[in-house]
Design a protein around this motif. Structure first.
Motif, PDB file in Angstrom:
ATOM      1  N   TYR A  32     -28.203  39.858  13.981  1.00 31.90           N
ATOM      2  CA  TYR A  32     -28.078  39.711  15.422  1.00 31.90           C
ATOM      3  C   TYR A  32     -29.507  39.496  15.931  1.00 31.90           C
ATOM      4  CZ  TYR A  32     -23.275  41.607  15.690  1.00 31.90           C
ATOM      5  OH  TYR A  32     -21.917  41.828  15.588  1.00 31.90           O
ATOM      6  N   PHE A  34     -32.369  38.069  18.942  1.00 37.25           N
ATOM      7  CA  PHE A  34     -32.547  38.007  20.388  1.00 37.25           C
ATOM      8  C   PHE A  34     -33.946  37.501  20.723  1.00 37.25           C
ATOM      9  CE2 PHE A  34     -28.828  40.631  21.346  1.00 37.25           C
ATOM     10  CZ  PHE A  34     -28.652  41.293  20.140  1.00 37.25           C
ATOM     11  N   TYR A  36     -36.583  37.840  24.125  1.00 36.78           N
ATOM     12  CA  TYR A  36     -36.870  38.420  25.433  1.00 36.78           C
ATOM     13  C   TYR A  36     -38.183  37.847  25.937  1.00 36.78           C
ATOM     14  CZ  TYR A  36     -33.320  42.069  24.925  1.00 36.78           C
ATOM     15  OH  TYR A  36     -32.134  42.757  24.805  1.00 36.78           O
ATOM     16  N   PHE A  90     -40.870  37.977  23.058  1.00 42.02           N
ATOM     17  CA  PHE A  90     -40.549  38.860  21.942  1.00 42.02           C
ATOM     18  C   PHE A  90     -39.261  38.416  21.274  1.00 42.02           C
ATOM     19  CE2 PHE A  90     -43.568  42.281  22.413  1.00 42.02           C
ATOM     20  CZ  PHE A  90     -43.929  42.242  23.749  1.00 42.02           C
ATOM     21  N   ARG A  94     -31.337  43.184  15.565  1.00 38.84           N
ATOM     22  CA  ARG A  94     -30.655  44.464  15.668  1.00 38.84           C
ATOM     23  C   ARG A  94     -30.542  45.089  14.287  1.00 38.84           C
ATOM     24  NH1 ARG A  94     -24.902  45.577  18.644  1.00 38.84           N
ATOM     25  NH2 ARG A  94     -24.115  45.804  16.535  1.00 38.84           N
ATOM     26  N   THR A 100     -27.140  53.617  12.811  1.00 43.65           N
ATOM     27  CA  THR A 100     -27.580  53.594  14.202  1.00 43.65           C
ATOM     28  C   THR A 100     -27.735  52.149  14.650  1.00 43.65           C
ATOM     29  OG1 THR A 100     -29.925  53.659  13.653  1.00 43.65           O
ATOM     30  CG2 THR A 100     -28.799  55.762  13.925  1.00 43.65           C
ATOM     31  N   TYR A 101     -27.862  51.962  15.912  1.00 37.03           N
ATOM     32  CA  TYR A 101     -27.929  50.626  16.475  1.00 37.03           C
ATOM     33  C   TYR A 101     -29.167  50.537  17.345  1.00 37.03           C
ATOM     34  CZ  TYR A 101     -23.125  50.416  14.913  1.00 37.03           C
ATOM     35  OH  TYR A 101     -22.000  50.448  14.153  1.00 37.03           O
ATOM     36  N   LYS A 102     -30.143  49.832  16.869  1.00 33.71           N
ATOM     37  CA  LYS A 102     -31.354  49.688  17.659  1.00 33.71           C
ATOM     38  C   LYS A 102     -32.015  48.368  17.329  1.00 33.71           C
ATOM     39  CE  LYS A 102     -33.743  52.572  14.272  1.00 33.71           C
ATOM     40  NZ  LYS A 102     -34.433  53.879  14.067  1.00 33.71           N
ATOM     41  N   TYR A 103     -32.857  47.932  18.219  1.00 34.30           N
ATOM     42  CA  TYR A 103     -33.577  46.691  18.004  1.00 34.30           C
ATOM     43  C   TYR A 103     -34.902  46.955  17.315  1.00 34.30           C
ATOM     44  CZ  TYR A 103     -30.777  44.214  21.574  1.00 34.30           C
ATOM     45  OH  TYR A 103     -29.793  43.630  22.310  1.00 34.30           O
ATOM     46  N   PHE A 105     -38.378  44.983  17.380  1.00 32.28           N
ATOM     47  CA  PHE A 105     -39.064  43.908  18.090  1.00 32.28           C
ATOM     48  C   PHE A 105     -40.234  43.378  17.275  1.00 32.28           C
ATOM     49  CE2 PHE A 105     -37.268  43.613  22.314  1.00 32.28           C
ATOM     50  CZ  PHE A 105     -36.567  44.792  22.441  1.00 32.28           C
TER      51      PHE A 105
ATOM     52  N   PHE B  33     -32.071  53.693  26.265  1.00 31.28           N
ATOM     53  CA  PHE B  33     -33.150  53.629  25.275  1.00 31.28           C
ATOM     54  C   PHE B  33     -34.491  53.891  25.961  1.00 31.28           C
ATOM     55  CE2 PHE B  33     -30.436  51.473  22.148  1.00 31.28           C
ATOM     56  CZ  PHE B  33     -29.470  50.917  22.952  1.00 31.28           C
ATOM     57  N   TYR B  35     -38.509  53.205  25.222  1.00 30.05           N
ATOM     58  CA  TYR B  35     -39.475  52.490  24.406  1.00 30.05           C
ATOM     59  C   TYR B  35     -40.881  52.778  24.914  1.00 30.05           C
ATOM     60  CZ  TYR B  35     -36.149  49.432  21.959  1.00 30.05           C
ATOM     61  OH  TYR B  35     -35.159  48.930  21.149  1.00 30.05           O
ATOM     62  N   LEU B  45     -39.362  52.040  19.618  1.00 28.89           N
ATOM     63  CA  LEU B  45     -38.239  52.819  20.121  1.00 28.89           C
ATOM     64  C   LEU B  45     -38.527  54.290  19.899  1.00 28.89           C
ATOM     65  CD1 LEU B  45     -35.335  52.977  21.240  1.00 28.89           C
ATOM     66  CD2 LEU B  45     -34.553  52.900  18.865  1.00 28.89           C
ATOM     67  N   TYR B  48     -32.765  57.025  21.587  1.00 28.72           N
ATOM     68  CA  TYR B  48     -31.714  56.454  22.390  1.00 28.72           C
ATOM     69  C   TYR B  48     -30.517  57.387  22.480  1.00 28.72           C
ATOM     70  CZ  TYR B  48     -28.683  54.475  18.625  1.00 28.72           C
ATOM     71  OH  TYR B  48     -27.827  54.276  17.559  1.00 28.72           O
ATOM     72  N   ILE B  55     -28.809  60.062  19.989  1.00 30.67           N
ATOM     73  CA  ILE B  55     -28.282  59.555  18.723  1.00 30.67           C
ATOM     74  C   ILE B  55     -29.380  59.426  17.677  1.00 30.67           C
ATOM     75  CG2 ILE B  55     -27.091  57.644  17.590  1.00 30.67           C
ATOM     76  CD1 ILE B  55     -25.372  59.265  19.594  1.00 30.67           C
ATOM     77  N   ARG B  98     -23.520  48.582  22.088  1.00 36.41           N
ATOM     78  CA  ARG B  98     -24.567  48.901  21.121  1.00 36.41           C
ATOM     79  C   ARG B  98     -25.673  47.862  21.073  1.00 36.41           C
ATOM     80  NH1 ARG B  98     -20.127  50.594  16.574  1.00 36.41           N
ATOM     81  NH2 ARG B  98     -19.864  52.766  17.217  1.00 36.41           N
ATOM     82  N   TYR B 103     -30.220  44.134  26.069  1.00 35.75           N
ATOM     83  CA  TYR B 103     -30.556  45.288  26.892  1.00 35.75           C
ATOM     84  C   TYR B 103     -31.034  44.813  28.263  1.00 35.75           C
ATOM     85  CZ  TYR B 103     -31.216  47.918  22.464  1.00 35.75           C
ATOM     86  OH  TYR B 103     -31.076  48.504  21.238  1.00 35.75           O
TER      87      TYR B 103
END
Lengths: 115, 114
Positions: A32, A34, A36, A90, A94, A100-103, A105, B33, B35, B45, B48, B55, B98, B103
């Protein structure tokens, strides 16, 4: 480990010329991805994403990005740059590891469009 | 919607003082979240939340940092005691899921510890 790399700290381009901001990734499984943009003294703004489907993704402000699975790249492009496109960009991926679910960068690429 | 709202925009404090940063997410967004952005380390990060429950706090640098989300519309990030190396821009972001659709970030709090 999941990671994303932006190999250029800064990209300079003349107004009206096409621009490319590079991003490569390393993930296990389907990525996934992205992009920004961050303007001075502002938070990041979502531009576009790739999850599945067409490799060419269109986003805000005339930007698009091309997903290339064989080269593990997701470069940001625009056919004709504007001075107002000057900002910090940026790339993010993912991270699905550890449940867990986080980006994650990239380090960012500063785009400077010259009039 | 007013977006993600952070306060204060700027904070200057002396080393050793307690600092509290505040965030109001977008209504209906279940994920929040925190950051931190610095020149040296980029965007990191810290922690979150999902439905107000922490979590993943593996990014919190040390015990001096703590974060809470007492309800769906408010979160705090506290540093006690603060140190000069905590100087950074702290961003809050929220998402309805998620993160599959991106975001929404707040404008950030620029913290300077002298």
């Amino acid at each position: 480990a999941q990671s994303v790399a932006q190999p250029e700290d800064q990209v300079n381009v003349a107004e009206g010329n096409p621009l490319t901001v590079k991003c490569t990734y390393s993930v296990s499984g389907n990525p996934y991805l992205f992009w920004y943009v961050q303007y001075p003294n502002r938070g990041l703004q979502f531009l576009l994403k790739y999850i599945t489907g067409d490799n060419l993704v269109k986003g805000s402000y005339g930007f698009e990005a091309e997903f290339n699975k064989s080269q593990t790249s997701f470069h940001l492009k625009k056919p004709s740059a504007l001075v107002s496109d000057s900002a910090l960009y940026f790339c993010a991926v993912r991270d699905f590891t550890s449940g867990t679910y986080k980006y994650i960068f990239g380090t960012g690429t500063r785009l400077k469009v010259l009039a | 919607d007013a977006g993600v709202i952070q306060s204060p925009r700027h904070e200057v404090t002396e080393m050793g003082q307690e600092v509290t940063l505040r965030c109001k997410p977008i209504s209906g967004h279940d994920y929040l979240f925190w950051y931190r952005q610095t020149m040296m380390r980029g965007l990191e990060l810290l922690i979150y939340f999902n439905n107000n429950v922490p979590i993943d706090d593996s990014g919190m640098p040390e015990d001096r940092f703590s974060a809470k989300m007492p309800n769906a519309s408010f979160s705090t990030l506290k540093i006690q005691p603060s140190e000069p190396r905590d100087s950074a821009v702290y961003f809050c972001a929220s998402s309805p899921d998620r993160g599959a659709y991106g975001y929404t970030f707040g404008s950030g709090t620029r913290l300077t510890v002298v």
